[in-house]
Design a protein around this motif. Sequence first.
Motif, PDB file in Angstrom:
ATOM      1  N   SER A 310      -8.393   2.324  -3.166  1.00  0.00           N
ATOM      2  CA  SER A 310      -7.681   1.229  -2.822  1.00  0.00           C
ATOM      3  C   SER A 310      -6.989   1.494  -1.576  1.00  0.00           C
ATOM      4  CB  SER A 310      -6.420   1.048  -3.789  1.00  0.00           C
ATOM      5  OG  SER A 310      -6.938   0.611  -5.071  1.00  0.00           O
ATOM      6  N   ALA A 311      -7.112   0.610  -0.594  1.00  0.00           N
ATOM      7  CA  ALA A 311      -6.627   1.125   0.818  1.00  0.00           C
ATOM      8  C   ALA A 311      -5.973  -0.129   1.458  1.00  0.00           C
ATOM      9  CB  ALA A 311      -7.936   1.259   1.701  1.00  0.00           C
ATOM     10  N   SER A 312      -5.389   0.047   2.498  1.00  0.00           N
ATOM     11  CA  SER A 312      -4.407  -0.805   3.113  1.00  0.00           C
ATOM     12  C   SER A 312      -4.126  -0.332   4.659  1.00  0.00           C
ATOM     13  CB  SER A 312      -3.165  -1.241   2.724  1.00  0.00           C
ATOM     14  OG  SER A 312      -2.689  -2.434   3.186  1.00  0.00           O
ATOM     15  N   ALA A 313      -4.591  -1.299   5.876  1.00  0.00           N
ATOM     16  CA  ALA A 313      -4.448  -0.537   7.037  1.00  0.00           C
ATOM     17  C   ALA A 313      -3.930  -1.958   7.813  1.00  0.00           C
ATOM     18  CB  ALA A 313      -5.650  -0.383   7.472  1.00  0.00           C
ATOM     19  N   ALA A 314      -2.830  -1.588   8.517  1.00  0.00           N
ATOM     20  CA  ALA A 314      -2.121  -2.666   9.145  1.00  0.00           C
ATOM     21  C   ALA A 314      -1.554  -2.456  10.552  1.00  0.00           C
ATOM     22  CB  ALA A 314      -0.791  -3.202   8.350  1.00  0.00           C
ATOM     23  N   LEU A 315      -1.597  -3.470  11.473  1.00  0.00           N
ATOM     24  CA  LEU A 315      -1.372  -3.228  12.683  1.00  0.00           C
ATOM     25  C   LEU A 315      -0.260  -4.363  13.094  1.00  0.00           C
ATOM     26  CD1 LEU A 315      -1.324  -2.378  16.148  1.00  0.00           C
ATOM     27  CD2 LEU A 315      -3.247  -3.823  15.913  1.00  0.00           C
ATOM     28  N   TYR A 316       1.041  -3.642  13.552  1.00  0.00           N
ATOM     29  CA  TYR A 316       2.055  -4.619  13.986  1.00  0.00           C
ATOM     30  C   TYR A 316       1.958  -4.728  15.481  1.00  0.00           C
ATOM     31  CZ  TYR A 316       3.353  -4.403   9.180  1.00  0.00           C
ATOM     32  OH  TYR A 316       3.388  -4.446   7.881  1.00  0.00           O
ATOM     33  N   PRO A 317       1.226  -5.510  16.346  1.00  0.00           N
ATOM     34  CA  PRO A 317       0.784  -5.352  17.624  1.00  0.00           C
ATOM     35  C   PRO A 317       2.048  -5.398  18.473  1.00  0.00           C
ATOM     36  CG  PRO A 317       0.017  -7.637  16.785  1.00  0.00           C
ATOM     37  CD  PRO A 317       0.521  -6.604  15.591  1.00  0.00           C
ATOM     38  N   PHE A 318       3.048  -6.396  18.145  1.00  0.00           N
ATOM     39  CA  PHE A 318       4.327  -6.541  19.067  1.00  0.00           C
ATOM     40  C   PHE A 318       5.255  -5.587  18.702  1.00  0.00           C
ATOM     41  CE2 PHE A 318       2.599 -10.941  18.889  1.00  0.00           C
ATOM     42  CZ  PHE A 318       1.963 -10.824  20.395  1.00  0.00           C
ATOM     43  N   ASP A 319       5.034  -4.545  17.771  1.00  0.00           N
ATOM     44  CA  ASP A 319       6.155  -3.510  17.480  1.00  0.00           C
ATOM     45  C   ASP A 319       5.226  -2.274  17.695  1.00  0.00           C
ATOM     46  OD1 ASP A 319       8.494  -5.019  16.317  1.00  0.00           O
ATOM     47  OD2 ASP A 319       6.593  -5.806  15.260  1.00  0.00           O
ATOM     48  N   ASP A 320       4.146  -2.401  18.289  1.00  0.00           N
ATOM     49  CA  ASP A 320       3.516  -1.091  18.472  1.00  0.00           C
ATOM     50  C   ASP A 320       3.369  -0.002  17.201  1.00  0.00           C
ATOM     51  OD1 ASP A 320       2.727  -1.593  21.022  1.00  0.00           O
ATOM     52  OD2 ASP A 320       4.686  -0.563  21.982  1.00  0.00           O
ATOM     53  N   LEU A 321       3.066  -0.783  16.061  1.00  0.00           N
ATOM     54  CA  LEU A 321       3.442   0.139  14.924  1.00  0.00           C
ATOM     55  C   LEU A 321       2.032  -0.128  14.054  1.00  0.00           C
ATOM     56  CD1 LEU A 321       5.109   1.564  12.706  1.00  0.00           C
ATOM     57  CD2 LEU A 321       5.492  -0.609  11.739  1.00  0.00           C
ATOM     58  N   VAL A 322       1.486   1.122  13.404  1.00  0.00           N
ATOM     59  CA  VAL A 322       0.350   0.827  12.560  1.00  0.00           C
ATOM     60  C   VAL A 322       0.627   1.831  11.204  1.00  0.00           C
ATOM     61  CG1 VAL A 322      -1.991   2.307  12.181  1.00  0.00           C
ATOM     62  CG2 VAL A 322      -1.454   0.919  14.435  1.00  0.00           C
ATOM     63  N   ILE A 323       0.402   1.166  10.195  1.00  0.00           N
ATOM     64  CA  ILE A 323       0.608   1.993   8.823  1.00  0.00           C
ATOM     65  C   ILE A 323      -0.741   1.893   8.234  1.00  0.00           C
ATOM     66  CG2 ILE A 323       1.820   1.851   6.670  1.00  0.00           C
ATOM     67  CD1 ILE A 323       4.227   0.301   8.336  1.00  0.00           C
ATOM     68  N   VAL A 324      -1.204   3.016   7.628  1.00  0.00           N
ATOM     69  CA  VAL A 324      -2.453   3.057   6.712  1.00  0.00           C
ATOM     70  C   VAL A 324      -2.110   3.810   5.591  1.00  0.00           C
ATOM     71  CG1 VAL A 324      -4.816   3.981   6.556  1.00  0.00           C
ATOM     72  CG2 VAL A 324      -3.898   3.338   8.687  1.00  0.00           C
ATOM     73  N   VAL A 325      -2.457   3.216   4.395  1.00  0.00           N
ATOM     74  CA  VAL A 325      -2.055   3.816   3.036  1.00  0.00           C
ATOM     75  C   VAL A 325      -3.655   3.959   2.379  1.00  0.00           C
ATOM     76  CG1 VAL A 325      -1.009   3.533   0.922  1.00  0.00           C
ATOM     77  CG2 VAL A 325      -0.093   2.904   2.855  1.00  0.00           C
ATOM     78  N   LEU A 326      -3.980   5.120   1.881  1.00  0.00           N
ATOM     79  CA  LEU A 326      -5.422   5.128   1.484  1.00  0.00           C
ATOM     80  C   LEU A 326      -5.162   6.205  -0.027  1.00  0.00           C
ATOM     81  CD1 LEU A 326      -7.685   6.328   4.103  1.00  0.00           C
ATOM     82  CD2 LEU A 326      -7.183   3.932   3.679  1.00  0.00           C
ATOM     83  N   SER A 327      -5.662   5.477  -1.150  1.00  0.00           N
ATOM     84  CA  SER A 327      -5.489   5.857  -2.397  1.00  0.00           C
ATOM     85  C   SER A 327      -6.822   6.157  -3.082  1.00  0.00           C
ATOM     86  CB  SER A 327      -4.518   5.467  -3.495  1.00  0.00           C
ATOM     87  OG  SER A 327      -4.462   5.852  -4.499  1.00  0.00           O
ATOM     88  N   ASN A 328      -7.097   7.254  -3.835  1.00  0.00           N
ATOM     89  CA  ASN A 328      -8.329   7.233  -4.719  1.00  0.00           C
ATOM     90  C   ASN A 328      -8.235   6.848  -6.189  1.00  0.00           C
ATOM     91  OD1 ASN A 328      -6.725   9.510  -5.341  1.00  0.00           O
ATOM     92  ND2 ASN A 328      -8.236  11.144  -5.664  1.00  0.00           N
ATOM     93  N   LEU A 329      -7.507   5.766  -6.288  1.00  0.00           N
ATOM     94  CA  LEU A 329      -7.193   4.989  -7.670  1.00  0.00           C
ATOM     95  C   LEU A 329      -7.698   3.487  -7.540  1.00  0.00           C
ATOM     96  CD1 LEU A 329      -6.680   5.480 -10.671  1.00  0.00           C
ATOM     97  CD2 LEU A 329      -4.357   4.737  -9.996  1.00  0.00           C
ATOM     98  N   GLY A 330      -8.564   3.136  -8.380  1.00  0.00           N
ATOM     99  CA  GLY A 330      -8.968   1.619  -8.265  1.00  0.00           C
ATOM    100  C   GLY A 330      -7.972   0.705  -8.411  1.00  0.00           C
TER     101      GLY A 330
END
Length: 442
Positions: A310-330
């Motif tokens: 399961s994975a999630s990758a997010a960019l908040y462009p006007f806040d210069d913020l990136v958050i990435v979460v990766l997991s090895n559980l479906g």
Amino acid sequence: MLGLTLGLIWAAAGMVDATFANRVEAIAVERELPGMAVVVMDADRVVYAEGFGVADLSTEEPVTADTVFQLGSISKQFLAAFVVDLEDAGRLSLDAPLRRHLSDFDQFPADLRLHDLLDHTSGIREPLFEPDFAEGIEDLERSTAEMLFLLRRLPTDFPPGERWSYSNANYLLLAQLVEWMTGMRYEQALAERFFEPLGLSSLGPCPSVPEGADEALGYRMGRDGPELAPLENMDWLRGDGGLCGSARDVARWLRALDSGEALSDRARDRLWQRRTLPDGTRLDYANGFSLLPFGERAKFAHNGATPGFSASAALYPFDDLVIVVLSNLGDVRVDAVERELARRLFLEPPPDYRAVPIEPIGIDAWTGDYDFGAFPGSFVREDGALHVHMPAPAPSARLRYIGDRTFVAESDPDVLQFRFEYRPEGRRVRMRMAGMLWYGDD
């Protein structure tokens, strides 16, 4: 300025390296994840990069920010960026019909255009719900040629450009387009154009059978805890998924897109350009990205889901913020994890999902069958509450009413939400699932 200010707050107040870190670790434990990697970037600075748990339960190899995970549908954005880059170079137009480049797919409508594939408005049916296609993914001996044979047989459920309906077939076709345009496998084209110049060494095609010591094994939840998930044939997941990488490199990729390092400004703006459908619906999806905002903040993101990851990758462009979460559980829905971390970094309170009273007639007003395009959804009243039933891998759940014609999943309200509305054409429900907005019509 806001992004810079927040970055200074996070670093100076210790929210990222203390309170924040404690909460991340607690999330991994609460959700019973074998392993999880989280990376946060503030502009070009990695302000948090940690792993929790293990990549392999048998060896207890620890997860780090550089552990390689399957990315699932996050893979789509790399392919979309490559196609948009081809347009920027004058080699094609996203408004051109598919047949101009892939004439052997002439069974699809003549007015099916490349932007319909990129934005999921093609009308081509989702292949994962077709039994023959699902069987091919589970058989490691099946070839890409066999997958393409089935792809050519997929029906279209509505005219191109008429509505939004997520379909992995769109990106399977786009991978073929890139191979036709470049004369090389699409994974190699991505490596030469993006991964190698940007120094994203962990990004590349996933093997059907994990090979490297730095690769996480995928798990699913069994009766007695996590168990190895079934393997998938990566020759059948080319374009719509099939890429692997580390949380650190996915975060650096999003930052390279936002900064203009990966694409020209013109191509980057095209990548995140919304379209409006003939019925006036303004899409919250463009070119491999969900553009669903986070409250009042702009957000460009995507999730990935496979049987073991399961994975999630997010960019908040006007806040210069990136958050990435990766997991090895479906089947974890880590987009909820990403949103919780974002709220902490933005110093925002959690949403109020408390139930409010609703008369039985209020429930009955929304019961019935709705067409989400990729799959149906059935809403029924059971035990005095509204329930939704959808075919797997979409979830089914008991729903809680929170007001304003809005229901949330009782078990995990930040993961699954529905808002009902009346339109002249009939009832519609907007479903937020997997970080995207889905439209269901009765």
